[in-house]
Design a protein around this motif. Structure first.
Motif, short mmCIF file in Angstrom:
data_model
loop_
_atom_site.label_atom_id
_atom_site.label_comp_id
_atom_site.label_asym_id
_atom_site.label_seq_id
_atom_site.Cartn_x
_atom_site.Cartn_y
_atom_site.Cartn_z
N HIS A 1 94.06 0.49 94.01
CA HIS A 1 93.15 -0.50 93.51
C HIS A 1 91.80 0.21 93.73
O HIS A 1 90.84 0.01 93.08
CB HIS A 1 93.05 -1.78 94.38
CG HIS A 1 94.29 -2.64 93.82
ND1 HIS A 1 93.91 -3.66 92.85
CD2 HIS A 1 95.29 -2.97 94.22
CE1 HIS A 1 94.99 -4.18 92.42
NE2 HIS A 1 95.97 -4.05 93.29
N LEU A 2 91.53 0.81 94.91
CA LEU A 2 90.25 1.37 95.43
C LEU A 2 90.10 2.61 94.27
O LEU A 2 88.72 2.66 94.03
CB LEU A 2 90.20 1.71 96.79
CG LEU A 2 89.67 0.97 97.71
CD1 LEU A 2 89.77 1.63 99.09
CD2 LEU A 2 88.27 0.53 97.56
N LEU A 3 91.07 3.33 94.20
CA LEU A 3 90.90 4.54 93.41
C LEU A 3 90.40 4.18 91.95
O LEU A 3 89.58 4.62 91.06
CB LEU A 3 92.13 5.40 93.28
CG LEU A 3 92.31 6.05 94.71
CD1 LEU A 3 93.79 6.73 94.67
CD2 LEU A 3 91.20 7.39 94.93
N ASP B 1 80.77 11.83 95.37
CA ASP B 1 81.44 12.95 95.32
C ASP B 1 82.79 12.34 95.31
O ASP B 1 83.27 11.98 96.34
CB ASP B 1 81.07 13.98 96.40
CG ASP B 1 81.88 15.09 96.20
OD1 ASP B 1 83.25 15.10 96.89
OD2 ASP B 1 81.64 16.05 95.86
N PRO B 2 83.75 12.79 94.19
CA PRO B 2 85.01 12.11 94.19
C PRO B 2 85.93 12.57 95.17
O PRO B 2 86.60 12.09 96.00
CB PRO B 2 85.51 12.68 92.89
CG PRO B 2 84.44 12.97 92.12
CD PRO B 2 83.22 13.33 93.02
N LEU B 3 85.69 14.04 95.84
CA LEU B 3 86.62 14.44 96.78
C LEU B 3 86.16 13.70 98.22
O LEU B 3 87.00 13.28 98.96
CB LEU B 3 86.39 16.03 97.17
CG LEU B 3 87.05 16.88 96.21
CD1 LEU B 3 86.80 18.19 96.35
CD2 LEU B 3 88.57 16.46 96.01
N GLU B 4 84.96 13.35 98.27
CA GLU B 4 84.48 12.53 99.59
C GLU B 4 84.85 11.39 99.43
O GLU B 4 85.35 10.58 100.69
CB GLU B 4 83.01 12.49 99.87
CG GLU B 4 82.52 14.20 100.31
CD GLU B 4 80.99 14.10 100.25
OE1 GLU B 4 80.21 13.20 100.02
OE2 GLU B 4 80.39 15.21 100.60
N GLN B 5 85.10 10.65 98.30
CA GLN B 5 85.43 9.31 97.90
C GLN B 5 87.07 9.32 98.48
O GLN B 5 87.28 8.27 99.13
CB GLN B 5 85.24 8.87 96.72
CG GLN B 5 83.79 8.56 96.37
CD GLN B 5 83.54 8.24 94.83
OE1 GLN B 5 84.46 8.46 93.83
NE2 GLN B 5 82.44 7.51 94.69
N LEU B 6 87.71 10.48 98.25
CA LEU B 6 89.14 10.30 98.33
C LEU B 6 89.35 10.34 99.89
O LEU B 6 90.23 9.34 100.41
CB LEU B 6 89.91 11.66 98.05
CG LEU B 6 90.19 11.78 96.42
CD1 LEU B 6 90.84 13.20 96.20
CD2 LEU B 6 90.74 10.63 95.80
N VAL B 7 88.67 11.04 100.73
CA VAL B 7 88.80 10.75 102.22
C VAL B 7 88.36 9.38 102.62
O VAL B 7 89.19 8.71 103.57
CB VAL B 7 87.81 11.94 102.74
CG1 VAL B 7 87.73 11.58 104.37
CG2 VAL B 7 88.18 13.44 102.48
N MET B 8 87.23 8.80 102.05
CA MET B 8 87.14 7.32 102.49
C MET B 8 88.22 6.12 101.89
O MET B 8 88.28 5.46 102.77
CB MET B 8 85.70 7.20 101.95
CG MET B 8 84.68 8.08 102.52
SD MET B 8 82.74 7.50 101.81
CE MET B 8 82.81 6.08 102.65
N ALA C 1 84.83 -0.63 97.06
CA ALA C 1 84.34 0.22 96.29
C ALA C 1 82.75 0.60 96.03
O ALA C 1 82.46 1.80 96.18
CB ALA C 1 84.93 0.09 95.02
N ALA C 2 82.19 -0.53 96.14
CA ALA C 2 80.56 -0.44 96.10
C ALA C 2 80.28 0.23 97.55
O ALA C 2 79.36 0.92 97.42
CB ALA C 2 80.09 -1.79 95.98
N ALA C 3 80.79 -0.11 98.59
CA ALA C 3 80.38 0.38 99.59
C ALA C 3 80.63 1.96 100.01
O ALA C 3 79.88 2.90 100.54
CB ALA C 3 81.04 -0.16 100.98
N ILE C 4 81.80 2.34 99.28
CA ILE C 4 82.01 3.61 99.20
C ILE C 4 81.11 4.35 98.44
O ILE C 4 80.78 5.51 98.85
CB ILE C 4 83.48 3.87 98.94
CG1 ILE C 4 84.54 3.30 100.01
CG2 ILE C 4 83.90 5.38 98.38
CD1 ILE C 4 86.01 3.52 99.50
#
Length: 132
Positions: free
Chosen positions: A87-89, A25-32, A16-19
């Motif tokens: 878990h990541l989310l 940006d939450p949408l970019e985080q979803l893709v990741m 999660a820290a790497a993301i």
């Protein structure tokens, strides 16, 4: 399974820290989250991984099985990938819920950003219940 999801799981915190280091940006985080889940959890059948035709593993069980077998990455089917993504989310502070379809024999995660739901890990085609 949702009760076992932890935002502070020690195996998830560095991911999660790497993301977060790449984007806030939450949408970019979803893709990741979707991409990282596919990279870190190899798809494999429960029969081969756990010796049972259907097994819903927690992240701790997935990690223990990886260590026991000497694999580089975690292995599980779609529900294991969904657990990892959840878990990541949770760690990223993004609302989520687990979904499953009897017809598709598939599980995935729905993440909510703003007022919009996004399906993660859901790349299968139409089901008998949605075909017209």
């Amino acid at each position: 399974m949702p009760a076992t999801i932890r935002a502070d799981h020690p195996a998830i915190l560095p991911v999660a820290a790497a993301i977060r280091a790449v984007t806030t940006d939450p949408l970019e985080q979803l893709v990741m989250v979707n991409d990282v889940t596919h990279l870190l959890v190899d798809f494999d059948e429960d029969e081969r991984v756990y010796g049972r035709p259907e097994f819903h593993a927690t992240l701790d069980e997935m990690i223990a099985r990886r260590r026991e077998a000497g694999w580089v990455y975690l292995r599980d089917d779609c529900d294991g990938r969904a657990v990892f993504a959840a878990h990541l989310l949770a760690s990223l502070g993004i609302q989520w819920r687990l979904e499953a379809s009897y017809w598709q024999r598939h599980a995935w995660v729905v993440a909510r950003v703003g007022d919009v739901d996004y399906d993660l890990l859901e790349l299968r085609g139409a089901t008998p219940e949605t075909k017209e």
